[in-house]
Scaffold this active site. Structure first.
Site, PDB file in Angstrom:
ATOM      1  N   TYR A 120      -9.183   2.014   5.015  1.00 41.34           N
ATOM      2  CA  TYR A 120      -8.178   2.003   5.591  1.00 41.34           C
ATOM      3  C   TYR A 120      -8.809  -0.148   5.875  1.00 41.34           C
ATOM      4  O   TYR A 120      -7.916  -0.436   6.611  1.00 41.34           O
ATOM      5  CB  TYR A 120      -7.905   2.447   6.707  1.00 41.34           C
ATOM      6  CG  TYR A 120      -6.875   3.827   6.734  1.00 41.34           C
ATOM      7  CD1 TYR A 120      -7.648   4.798   5.737  1.00 41.34           C
ATOM      8  CD2 TYR A 120      -6.032   3.561   7.015  1.00 41.34           C
ATOM      9  CE1 TYR A 120      -6.522   6.281   6.141  1.00 41.34           C
ATOM     10  CE2 TYR A 120      -5.704   5.177   7.133  1.00 41.34           C
ATOM     11  CZ  TYR A 120      -5.959   6.167   6.485  1.00 41.34           C
ATOM     12  OH  TYR A 120      -4.687   6.763   6.547  1.00 41.34           O
TER      13      TYR A 120
ATOM     14  N   ASP B 160      -1.748   1.586  14.604  1.00 39.19           N
ATOM     15  CA  ASP B 160      -1.949   1.917  13.794  1.00 39.19           C
ATOM     16  C   ASP B 160      -2.624   0.827  13.193  1.00 39.19           C
ATOM     17  O   ASP B 160      -1.377  -0.024  12.281  1.00 39.19           O
ATOM     18  CB  ASP B 160      -0.693   2.975  12.262  1.00 39.19           C
ATOM     19  CG  ASP B 160      -1.457   4.372  12.519  1.00 39.19           C
ATOM     20  OD1 ASP B 160      -2.074   4.723  13.779  1.00 39.19           O
ATOM     21  OD2 ASP B 160      -0.402   5.393  12.072  1.00 39.19           O
ATOM     22  N   VAL B 161      -3.306   0.612  11.378  1.00 39.15           N
ATOM     23  CA  VAL B 161      -3.520  -0.020  10.477  1.00 39.15           C
ATOM     24  C   VAL B 161      -2.524  -0.499   9.845  1.00 39.15           C
ATOM     25  O   VAL B 161      -2.379  -1.043   9.476  1.00 39.15           O
ATOM     26  CB  VAL B 161      -4.876  -0.608  10.518  1.00 39.15           C
ATOM     27  CG1 VAL B 161      -5.687   0.378   9.239  1.00 39.15           C
ATOM     28  CG2 VAL B 161      -5.778  -2.009  10.325  1.00 39.15           C
TER      29      VAL B 161
ATOM     30  N   GLU C 264      -2.171  13.224  18.632  1.00 37.21           N
ATOM     31  CA  GLU C 264      -0.165  12.018  18.692  1.00 37.21           C
ATOM     32  C   GLU C 264       0.162  13.681  19.576  1.00 37.21           C
ATOM     33  O   GLU C 264       0.486  13.438  20.613  1.00 37.21           O
ATOM     34  CB  GLU C 264       0.371  12.075  17.046  1.00 37.21           C
ATOM     35  CG  GLU C 264       1.927  11.884  17.314  1.00 37.21           C
ATOM     36  CD  GLU C 264       2.840  11.322  16.200  1.00 37.21           C
ATOM     37  OE1 GLU C 264       2.956  10.679  15.592  1.00 37.21           O
ATOM     38  OE2 GLU C 264       2.963  12.947  15.628  1.00 37.21           O
TER      39      GLU C 264
HETATM   40  N1  UDP Z   1      -7.704   5.201  10.255  1.00 37.72           N
HETATM   41  C1  UDP Z   1      -9.000   4.999   9.593  1.00 37.72           C
HETATM   42  N2  UDP Z   1      -9.656   5.403   8.456  1.00 37.72           N
HETATM   43  C2  UDP Z   1      -9.494   6.291   7.794  1.00 37.72           C
HETATM   44  C3  UDP Z   1      -8.118   7.714   8.761  1.00 37.72           C
HETATM   45  C4  UDP Z   1      -7.356   6.699   9.518  1.00 37.72           C
HETATM   46  O1  UDP Z   1      -8.929   3.769  10.119  1.00 37.72           O
HETATM   47  O2  UDP Z   1     -10.151   7.204   7.092  1.00 37.72           O
HETATM   48  C5  UDP Z   1      -6.943   5.025  11.240  1.00 37.72           C
HETATM   49  C6  UDP Z   1      -5.933   3.720  10.578  1.00 37.72           C
HETATM   50  O3  UDP Z   1      -5.878   2.799  12.113  1.00 37.72           O
HETATM   51  C7  UDP Z   1      -4.559   4.318  10.803  1.00 37.72           C
HETATM   52  C8  UDP Z   1      -5.179   5.500  11.806  1.00 37.72           C
HETATM   53  O4  UDP Z   1      -6.371   5.968  12.676  1.00 37.72           O
HETATM   54  O5  UDP Z   1      -3.719   3.744  10.918  1.00 37.72           O
HETATM   55  C9  UDP Z   1      -3.862   7.237  11.895  1.00 37.72           C
HETATM   56  O6  UDP Z   1      -4.482   7.163  10.521  1.00 37.72           O
HETATM   57  P1  UDP Z   1      -3.087   7.622   9.180  1.00 37.72           P
HETATM   58  O7  UDP Z   1      -2.380   6.006   9.753  1.00 37.72           O
HETATM   59  O8  UDP Z   1      -3.392   8.192   8.276  1.00 37.72           O
HETATM   60  O9  UDP Z   1      -1.841   8.946   9.904  1.00 37.72           O
HETATM   61  P2  UDP Z   1      -0.336   8.706   9.488  1.00 37.72           P
HETATM   62  O10 UDP Z   1       0.474   7.079  10.189  1.00 37.72           O
HETATM   63  O11 UDP Z   1      -0.690   9.296   8.157  1.00 37.72           O
HETATM   64  O12 UDP Z   1       0.362  10.000  10.384  1.00 37.72           O
HETATM   65 MN    MN Z   2      -0.412   5.031   9.876  1.00 36.57          MN
END
Ligand code: UDP
Ligand code: MN
Length: 363
Positions: A136, A221-222, A313
């Site tokens: 990420y 989130d990133v 969440e």
């Molecule tokens: N994240 C990360 N590395 C990973 C998985 C998750 O840094 O291998 C962090 C990242 O900030 C990411 C957040 O956890 O935005 C939430 O995961 P993700 O965005 O994949 O969830 P989604 O938005 O798809 O539900």
């Molecule tokens: Mn996300």
């Protein structure tokens, strides 16, 4: 303000009575005024809004003086702006207050010039936490570059980048009054664990440093970019964001955790909103409380062999059901254009998902 006046009156009273009175009487009055002085001193400490006590995991306490509440009344200068019109609602198409009278933040409902002056006068510092673990890190560049354009422009900002790959954090030119701090942390094999342990790490670092460095924390989130203004209109003691997939849904349709065995359980006849895990925040004190509670609930779930359906969440939603947020952000603040397009009620899309290949990025 009342405190120095009371102190002075007390001293003057005992001094005035000193002349021409029996000694034991003046001794009693001296002790009495000393007790009053001590009491006033302690009451002041308790009532002061700027002093807070934060319990840490070891049960010890630490004092902090950084917290500023948005409800404080402050003096603003004479500024020209459109008059608010009592008979002309700013928005007729959306709910702008929760039933507990927390504002729901939509474009058109606030005047950013007034808010910017209020928060500038308080010299507000905002911390933005973001996790970039394993692959990420690729999202960091766009995230930070767009935050420089749209996030809290004109205010003091500290980016807190949590990563296991500090060497891969990109160099991004930062504006005046803006800093980036890299916090090297461990990773986890499962993406669900990476996501969930954000709560633990935010909670831990709130005690260690955020409390001493910033007034508010925003946790995002990133895998997102800022595409329009995100400013101090979001700041309040505790805020959550309406999940873009559920703002029109009834509570039975929310993807809350429905198994009573989980700490995140919410029955079908409960719930206000479905909040997004990817954008929440508040004062450091409240974010510390929230993240600590969610982490502890996840530890308990793990001990009971259960994992909530939407991980952190689900726990965020349980927490915000019982600790009502003081502001709620509209889905302008978490959007997915690829999935949801651009409906007309969204006057601005401010913080939007960057498309990703889930399989490839998570493994
Ligand atoms: N994240 C990360 N590395 C990973 C998985 C998750 O840094 O291998 C962090 C990242 O900030 C990411 C957040 O956890 O935005 C939430 O995961 P993700 O965005 O994949 O969830 P989604 O938005 O798809 O539900
Ligand atoms: Mn996300």
């Amino acid at each position: 303000m009342g405190t120095p006046l009371n102190l002075r009156t007390g001293l003057e009273g005992s001094q005035a009575q000193e002349a021409g009175r029996p000694k034991c009487h003046s001794l009693h009055l001296g002790i009495l005024s000393f007790i009053v002085l001590v009491l006033v001193f302690f009451c002041y400490g308790f009532l002061s809004h700027r002093i807070q006590v934060l319990g840490n995991s070891a049960g010890e306490t630490c004092m902090a003086i950084r917290h500023l509440d948005v409800q404080e009344v402050i003096t603003v200068s004479r500024v020209a702006y459109p008059q608010p019109k009592v008979l002309t609602p700013t928005r007729r198409d959306v709910l702008v207050f929760t039933p507990w009278l927390a504002p729901i933040i939509w474009e058109g409902t606030f005047n950013i010039d007034i808010l910017n002056e209020q928060f500038r006068l308080r010299n507000t510092t905002i911390g933005l936490t973001v996790f970039a673990i394993k692959k990420y890190v690729v999202f960091l560049k766009l995230f930070l570059e767009t935050a420089e354009q749209h996030f809290m422009v004109g205010h003091k900002v500290i980016y807190y980048v949590f990563t296991d790959r500090p060497a891969d954090v990109p160099q991004v030119a930062l504006g005046a009054g803006r800093q980036l701090v890299v916090l090297t942390v461990r990773n986890y094999t499962r993406w669900q664990d990476v996501s969930m342990h954000r709560m633990e790490m935010i909670s831990r670092f709130s005690e260690q440093r955020f409390l001493h460095e910033v007034d508010y924390l925003v946790c995002g989130d990133v895998d997102m970019k800022f595409s329009d203004h995100v400013g101090v209109e979001i700041l309040s003691s505790l805020f959550g964001t309406l999940h873009p997939g559920f703002y029109g849904s009834s509570r039975e349709a929310f993807t809350y955790e429905r198994r009573p065995q989980s700490q995140a359980y919410i029955p079908r006849d409960e719930g206000d909103f479905y909040y997004a895990g990817g954008f929440f925040g508040g004062s450091v004190l409240e974010v510390h409380r929230l993240t600590k509670a969610c982490h502890e609930a996840m530890v308990e779930d793990q001990a009971n062999g259960i994992e909530a359906v939407w991980h952190d969440e689900s726990h965020l939603n349980k927490y915000l059901l019982h600790h009502k947020p003081t502001k709620v952000l509209s889905p302008e603040y978490v959007w997915d254009q690829k999935l949801l397009g651009w409906p007309s009620i969204m006057k601005k899309l401010r913080y939007v998902a960057v498309p990703k290949n889930h399989q490839a990025i998570r493994n």
